[in-house]
Design an enzyme around this catalytic site. Structure first.
Site, PDB file in Angstrom:
ATOM      1  N   PRO A   1      -7.709 -38.294  28.529  1.00 24.54           N
ATOM      2  CA  PRO A   1      -8.048 -36.917  28.911  1.00 24.54           C
ATOM      3  C   PRO A   1      -9.473 -36.788  29.435  1.00 24.54           C
ATOM      4  O   PRO A   1     -10.393 -37.402  28.904  1.00 24.54           O
ATOM      5  CB  PRO A   1      -7.864 -36.129  27.610  1.00 24.54           C
ATOM      6  CG  PRO A   1      -6.926 -36.948  26.794  1.00 24.54           C
ATOM      7  CD  PRO A   1      -7.244 -38.379  27.140  1.00 24.54           C
TER       8      PRO A   1
ATOM      9  N   PHE B   1     -19.391 -47.360  19.616  1.00 20.89           N
ATOM     10  CA  PHE B   1     -20.801 -47.295  20.050  1.00 20.89           C
ATOM     11  C   PHE B   1     -21.743 -47.696  18.912  1.00 20.89           C
ATOM     12  O   PHE B   1     -22.711 -48.429  19.127  1.00 20.89           O
ATOM     13  CB  PHE B   1     -21.155 -45.886  20.545  1.00 20.89           C
ATOM     14  CG  PHE B   1     -20.585 -45.546  21.910  1.00 20.89           C
ATOM     15  CD1 PHE B   1     -19.974 -46.516  22.700  1.00 20.89           C
ATOM     16  CD2 PHE B   1     -20.670 -44.249  22.409  1.00 20.89           C
ATOM     17  CE1 PHE B   1     -19.450 -46.200  23.952  1.00 20.89           C
ATOM     18  CE2 PHE B   1     -20.155 -43.924  23.663  1.00 20.89           C
ATOM     19  CZ  PHE B   1     -19.542 -44.903  24.429  1.00 20.89           C
TER      20      PHE B   1
ATOM     21  N   ASN C   1     -11.372 -34.591  17.700  1.00 24.23           N
ATOM     22  CA  ASN C   1     -12.109 -35.825  17.358  1.00 24.23           C
ATOM     23  C   ASN C   1     -13.053 -35.639  16.177  1.00 24.23           C
ATOM     24  O   ASN C   1     -13.976 -34.834  16.254  1.00 24.23           O
ATOM     25  CB  ASN C   1     -12.918 -36.323  18.560  1.00 24.23           C
ATOM     26  CG  ASN C   1     -12.035 -36.667  19.737  1.00 24.23           C
ATOM     27  OD1 ASN C   1     -11.361 -35.786  20.283  1.00 24.23           O
ATOM     28  ND2 ASN C   1     -12.020 -37.916  20.140  1.00 24.23           N
TER      29      ASN C   1
ATOM     30  N   GLY D   1     -18.153 -42.440  32.048  1.00 25.61           N
ATOM     31  CA  GLY D   1     -18.678 -41.747  30.868  1.00 25.61           C
ATOM     32  C   GLY D   1     -18.854 -40.252  31.075  1.00 25.61           C
ATOM     33  O   GLY D   1     -19.498 -39.583  30.268  1.00 25.61           O
TER      34      GLY D   1
ATOM     35  N   VAL E   1     -14.418 -44.049  19.938  1.00 26.70           N
ATOM     36  CA  VAL E   1     -15.685 -44.131  20.650  1.00 26.70           C
ATOM     37  C   VAL E   1     -16.895 -44.112  19.719  1.00 26.70           C
ATOM     38  O   VAL E   1     -17.847 -44.867  19.927  1.00 26.70           O
ATOM     39  CB  VAL E   1     -15.754 -43.053  21.754  1.00 26.70           C
ATOM     40  CG1 VAL E   1     -15.833 -41.643  21.183  1.00 26.70           C
ATOM     41  CG2 VAL E   1     -16.896 -43.309  22.686  1.00 26.70           C
TER      42      VAL E   1
ATOM     43  N   LYS F   1       3.430 -36.138  17.509  1.00 22.54           N
ATOM     44  CA  LYS F   1       2.829 -34.990  16.804  1.00 22.54           C
ATOM     45  C   LYS F   1       3.469 -33.679  17.251  1.00 22.54           C
ATOM     46  O   LYS F   1       3.578 -32.732  16.481  1.00 22.54           O
ATOM     47  CB  LYS F   1       1.318 -34.950  17.054  1.00 22.54           C
ATOM     48  CG  LYS F   1       0.557 -36.077  16.386  1.00 22.54           C
ATOM     49  CD  LYS F   1       0.471 -35.928  14.874  1.00 22.54           C
ATOM     50  CE  LYS F   1      -0.418 -36.995  14.264  1.00 22.54           C
ATOM     51  NZ  LYS F   1      -0.562 -36.899  12.811  1.00 22.54           N
TER      52      LYS F   1
ATOM     53  N   TYR G   1       2.205 -41.093  20.343  1.00 20.17           N
ATOM     54  CA  TYR G   1       1.355 -40.315  19.425  1.00 20.17           C
ATOM     55  C   TYR G   1       1.434 -38.826  19.763  1.00 20.17           C
ATOM     56  O   TYR G   1       1.724 -37.998  18.898  1.00 20.17           O
ATOM     57  CB  TYR G   1      -0.079 -40.822  19.541  1.00 20.17           C
ATOM     58  CG  TYR G   1      -1.058 -40.166  18.593  1.00 20.17           C
ATOM     59  CD1 TYR G   1      -1.024 -40.435  17.231  1.00 20.17           C
ATOM     60  CD2 TYR G   1      -2.040 -39.295  19.067  1.00 20.17           C
ATOM     61  CE1 TYR G   1      -1.944 -39.849  16.362  1.00 20.17           C
ATOM     62  CE2 TYR G   1      -2.965 -38.713  18.203  1.00 20.17           C
ATOM     63  CZ  TYR G   1      -2.913 -38.986  16.853  1.00 20.17           C
ATOM     64  OH  TYR G   1      -3.823 -38.406  16.000  1.00 20.17           O
TER      65      TYR G   1
HETATM   66  P1  NAD Z   1      -6.520 -43.388   9.647  1.00 22.89           P
HETATM   67  O1  NAD Z   1      -5.836 -44.400  10.491  1.00 22.89           O
HETATM   68  O2  NAD Z   1      -7.817 -43.747   9.002  1.00 22.89           O
HETATM   69  O3  NAD Z   1      -5.564 -42.867   8.495  1.00 22.89           O
HETATM   70  C1  NAD Z   1      -4.158 -42.857   8.592  1.00 22.89           C
HETATM   71  C2  NAD Z   1      -3.600 -43.340   7.275  1.00 22.89           C
HETATM   72  O4  NAD Z   1      -2.169 -43.288   7.318  1.00 22.89           O
HETATM   73  C3  NAD Z   1      -3.977 -44.811   6.976  1.00 22.89           C
HETATM   74  O5  NAD Z   1      -4.422 -44.932   5.653  1.00 22.89           O
HETATM   75  C4  NAD Z   1      -2.663 -45.559   7.213  1.00 22.89           C
HETATM   76  O6  NAD Z   1      -2.568 -46.749   6.463  1.00 22.89           O
HETATM   77  C5  NAD Z   1      -1.639 -44.500   6.817  1.00 22.89           C
HETATM   78  N1  NAD Z   1      -0.326 -44.702   7.428  1.00 22.89           N
HETATM   79  C6  NAD Z   1      -0.051 -44.930   8.734  1.00 22.89           C
HETATM   80  N2  NAD Z   1       1.275 -45.038   8.913  1.00 22.89           N
HETATM   81  C7  NAD Z   1       1.843 -44.853   7.688  1.00 22.89           C
HETATM   82  C8  NAD Z   1       3.191 -44.850   7.224  1.00 22.89           C
HETATM   83  N3  NAD Z   1       4.211 -45.069   8.054  1.00 22.89           N
HETATM   84  N4  NAD Z   1       3.418 -44.656   5.901  1.00 22.89           N
HETATM   85  C9  NAD Z   1       2.372 -44.442   5.048  1.00 22.89           C
HETATM   86  N5  NAD Z   1       1.083 -44.431   5.429  1.00 22.89           N
HETATM   87  C10 NAD Z   1       0.836 -44.637   6.739  1.00 22.89           C
HETATM   88  O7  NAD Z   1      -6.701 -42.092  10.546  1.00 22.89           O
HETATM   89  P2  NAD Z   1      -7.436 -40.717  10.255  1.00 22.89           P
HETATM   90  O8  NAD Z   1      -8.473 -40.563  11.296  1.00 22.89           O
HETATM   91  O9  NAD Z   1      -7.806 -40.594   8.830  1.00 22.89           O
HETATM   92  O10 NAD Z   1      -6.279 -39.684  10.595  1.00 22.89           O
HETATM   93  C11 NAD Z   1      -5.527 -39.035   9.589  1.00 22.89           C
HETATM   94  C12 NAD Z   1      -4.579 -38.036  10.216  1.00 22.89           C
HETATM   95  O11 NAD Z   1      -5.319 -37.071  10.956  1.00 22.89           O
HETATM   96  C13 NAD Z   1      -3.578 -38.660  11.186  1.00 22.89           C
HETATM   97  O12 NAD Z   1      -2.332 -38.023  11.024  1.00 22.89           O
HETATM   98  C14 NAD Z   1      -4.160 -38.341  12.549  1.00 22.89           C
HETATM   99  O13 NAD Z   1      -3.152 -38.249  13.523  1.00 22.89           O
HETATM  100  C15 NAD Z   1      -4.836 -37.013  12.284  1.00 22.89           C
HETATM  101  N6  NAD Z   1      -5.944 -36.788  13.243  1.00 22.89           N
HETATM  102  C16 NAD Z   1      -7.134 -37.459  13.106  1.00 22.89           C
HETATM  103  C17 NAD Z   1      -8.150 -37.241  14.041  1.00 22.89           C
HETATM  104  C18 NAD Z   1      -9.487 -37.929  13.939  1.00 22.89           C
HETATM  105  O14 NAD Z   1     -10.327 -37.715  14.820  1.00 22.89           O
HETATM  106  N7  NAD Z   1      -9.772 -38.707  12.916  1.00 22.89           N
HETATM  107  C19 NAD Z   1      -7.931 -36.356  15.108  1.00 22.89           C
HETATM  108  C20 NAD Z   1      -6.713 -35.736  15.226  1.00 22.89           C
HETATM  109  C21 NAD Z   1      -5.725 -35.938  14.276  1.00 22.89           C
HETATM  110  N1  UDP Z   2     -14.472 -44.492  25.090  1.00 23.94           N
HETATM  111  C1  UDP Z   2     -15.528 -45.144  25.731  1.00 23.94           C
HETATM  112  N2  UDP Z   2     -15.977 -46.319  25.199  1.00 23.94           N
HETATM  113  C2  UDP Z   2     -15.447 -46.876  24.084  1.00 23.94           C
HETATM  114  C3  UDP Z   2     -14.373 -46.211  23.435  1.00 23.94           C
HETATM  115  C4  UDP Z   2     -13.902 -45.011  23.969  1.00 23.94           C
HETATM  116  O1  UDP Z   2     -16.046 -44.669  26.745  1.00 23.94           O
HETATM  117  O2  UDP Z   2     -15.924 -47.951  23.675  1.00 23.94           O
HETATM  118  C5  UDP Z   2     -14.004 -43.188  25.629  1.00 23.94           C
HETATM  119  C6  UDP Z   2     -12.505 -43.076  25.816  1.00 23.94           C
HETATM  120  O3  UDP Z   2     -12.125 -43.568  27.092  1.00 23.94           O
HETATM  121  C7  UDP Z   2     -12.310 -41.578  25.697  1.00 23.94           C
HETATM  122  C8  UDP Z   2     -13.384 -41.136  24.704  1.00 23.94           C
HETATM  123  O4  UDP Z   2     -14.336 -42.204  24.680  1.00 23.94           O
HETATM  124  O5  UDP Z   2     -12.558 -40.939  26.930  1.00 23.94           O
HETATM  125  C9  UDP Z   2     -12.863 -40.894  23.306  1.00 23.94           C
HETATM  126  O6  UDP Z   2     -12.090 -42.012  22.932  1.00 23.94           O
HETATM  127  P1  UDP Z   2     -11.421 -42.141  21.482  1.00 23.94           P
HETATM  128  O7  UDP Z   2     -10.492 -43.301  21.518  1.00 23.94           O
HETATM  129  O8  UDP Z   2     -12.483 -42.124  20.445  1.00 23.94           O
HETATM  130  O9  UDP Z   2     -10.631 -40.766  21.274  1.00 23.94           O
HETATM  131  P2  UDP Z   2      -9.500 -40.004  22.141  1.00 23.94           P
HETATM  132  O10 UDP Z   2      -9.455 -40.555  23.531  1.00 23.94           O
HETATM  133  O11 UDP Z   2      -8.249 -40.222  21.393  1.00 23.94           O
HETATM  134  O12 UDP Z   2      -9.986 -38.609  22.124  1.00 23.94           O
END
Ligand code: NAD
Ligand code: UDP
Length: 316
Positions: free
Chosen positions: A271, A190, A173, A206, A186, A148, A144
């Site tokens: 992280p 929760f 996030n 935590g 997370v 990216k 991932y």
């Molecule tokens: P999500 O999993 O809800 O949405 C991702 C969407 O992409 C889904 O609808 C999935 O079916 C589609 N998808 C996955 N692989 C695909 C492929 N090969 N072809 C076509 N469609 C595909 O996740 P999200 O939280 O909505 O995230 C959307 C974007 O934002 C992602 O690129 C993610 O990396 C980025 N992002 C999200 C967060 C967050 O906190 N939600 C944080 C950082 C980056």
């Molecule tokens: N986490 C946790 N309990 C859970 C799920 C996640 O303590 O049930 C922690 C996880 O280890 C991380 C933070 O919450 O430190 C955020 O996790 P998440 O997967 O939401 O996002 P990311 O790690 O990709 O920022």
């Protein structure tokens, strides 16, 4: 009227973005392979004359005539992106390559949904866009994180070589209604645990931190970035930082203060701290979040309550 292509449009962020674009009166093509997206998220637009839905995988090329490409397709939660890590890397590389090829052919502007994960387990805190990151290239999160990073590289090479107009958002996030109840992130974990009367699972003790942005603020930032002249990369996130234990406590207070915590092992390469520096977004986009964690959790909890009452939550 502009024609927007939203890849990953049936997902969490994509579907909220589509709501905003449709409400503004534009034409929207939603493209998704439904790996983590759901038709229910965009059901209200199906049949609308300005809305089209395409089942397609971004790792395959596609020809369309569009003005704006919002490239969000990629699983975002660790359990989903680690389910098939090679596919995740392909989605980031080939998916972004195909969408940039499309942008170049039709002279569309492309916005990439990048991530704070490009900073890895950061040694600089908070993280400004100028920080190059501390990413493990061979760990379980690398598909991932590195995916990216190469997607960002492709954007700027297409911009330099072919003049493609790119916008790169580094999203921190984000949470809100329509997150999947079983995606392991997370906030959803929760809330679902609390609503089911189960202990809240703290990974490690935590004390690690995250900064949580409500989805409406994030979508507003994406729209400002796409419409503005700054290419990025630009951080979009809420700078209010919380330990995971504080988040658990907030959720518990809102749902059931009597629930216990249970400590589980910290996942590999998790992280320790994360907080966006958003000075650039403030200056360039005149953007900053407006919804506090306390405020944003309430509608999120309500939406999960409805979902669980409908029997749609699995696992967790
Ligand atoms: P999500 O999993 O809800 O949405 C991702 C969407 O992409 C889904 O609808 C999935 O079916 C589609 N998808 C996955 N692989 C695909 C492929 N090969 N072809 C076509 N469609 C595909 O996740 P999200 O939280 O909505 O995230 C959307 C974007 O934002 C992602 O690129 C993610 O990396 C980025 N992002 C999200 C967060 C967050 O906190 N939600 C944080 C950082 C980056
Ligand atoms: N986490 C946790 N309990 C859970 C799920 C996640 O303590 O049930 C922690 C996880 O280890 C991380 C933070 O919450 O430190 C955020 O996790 P998440 O997967 O939401 O996002 P990311 O790690 O990709 O920022």
């Amino acid at each position: 009227m502009q024609i927007h292509l939203v890849t990953g449009g049936a997902g969490f962020l994509g579907s909220h973005l589509i709501d905003r674009l449709m409400e503004a009166g534009d034409e929207v093509i939603c493209l998704d392979n439904y790996f983590t997206g759901r038709k229910a998220n965009i059901a209200r637009w199906i049949g609308h004359p300005r809305f089209e839905l395409i089942r397609h995988d971004v790792t395959e090329p596609i020809k369309l005539e569009v003005d704006r490409i919002w490239h969000l397709a990629c699983p975002a939660s660790p359990i989903h992106y680690q389910f098939n890590p090679v596919k995740t890397a392909k989605t980031s590389f080939l998916g972004t390559y195909n969408m940039l090829g499309l942008a170049r052919r039709v002279r569309a502007r492309l916005l990439l949904a990048s991530t704070s994960e490009v900073y890895g387990d950061p040694e600089v805190h908070p993280q400004p866009e100028s920080y190059w990151g501390s990413v493990n290239p061979i760990g379980v999160r690398s598909c991932y994180d590195e995916g990216k990073r190469i997607a960002e590289t492709l954007c700027f090479d297409y911009q330099r070589m072919n003049g493609v107009e790119v916008r790169v958002a580094r999203i921190f996030n984000t949470y809100g209604p329509r997150m999947l109840p079983d995606d392991g992130r997370v906030v959803s974990n929760f809330i679902v645990q609390a609503l089911r009367g189960k202990p809240l699972t703290l990974y490690g003790n935590g004390s690690q931190t995250r900064s949580f942005c409500y989805v409406s603020d994030l979508v507003d930032g994406l729209i400002r970035l796409m419409n503005g002249s700054h290419m990025g990369p630009i951080n979009l996130g809420n700078p209010d930082e919380f330990t995971i234990r504080q988040l658990a406590d907030l959720v518990r207070k809102k749902v059931n203060p009597a629930l216990p915590f249970v400590e589980k092992p910290l996942p590999e390469d998790d992280p320790q701290q994360r907080q966006p520096a958003i000075d650039l977004a403030r200056q360039q986009l005149n953007w900053q979040p407006t919804v506090s964690l306390e405020q944003g959790l309430s509608p999120t909890i309500d939406s999960f309550r409805n979902l669980l009452e409908l029997g749609e939550g699995r696992g967790t």
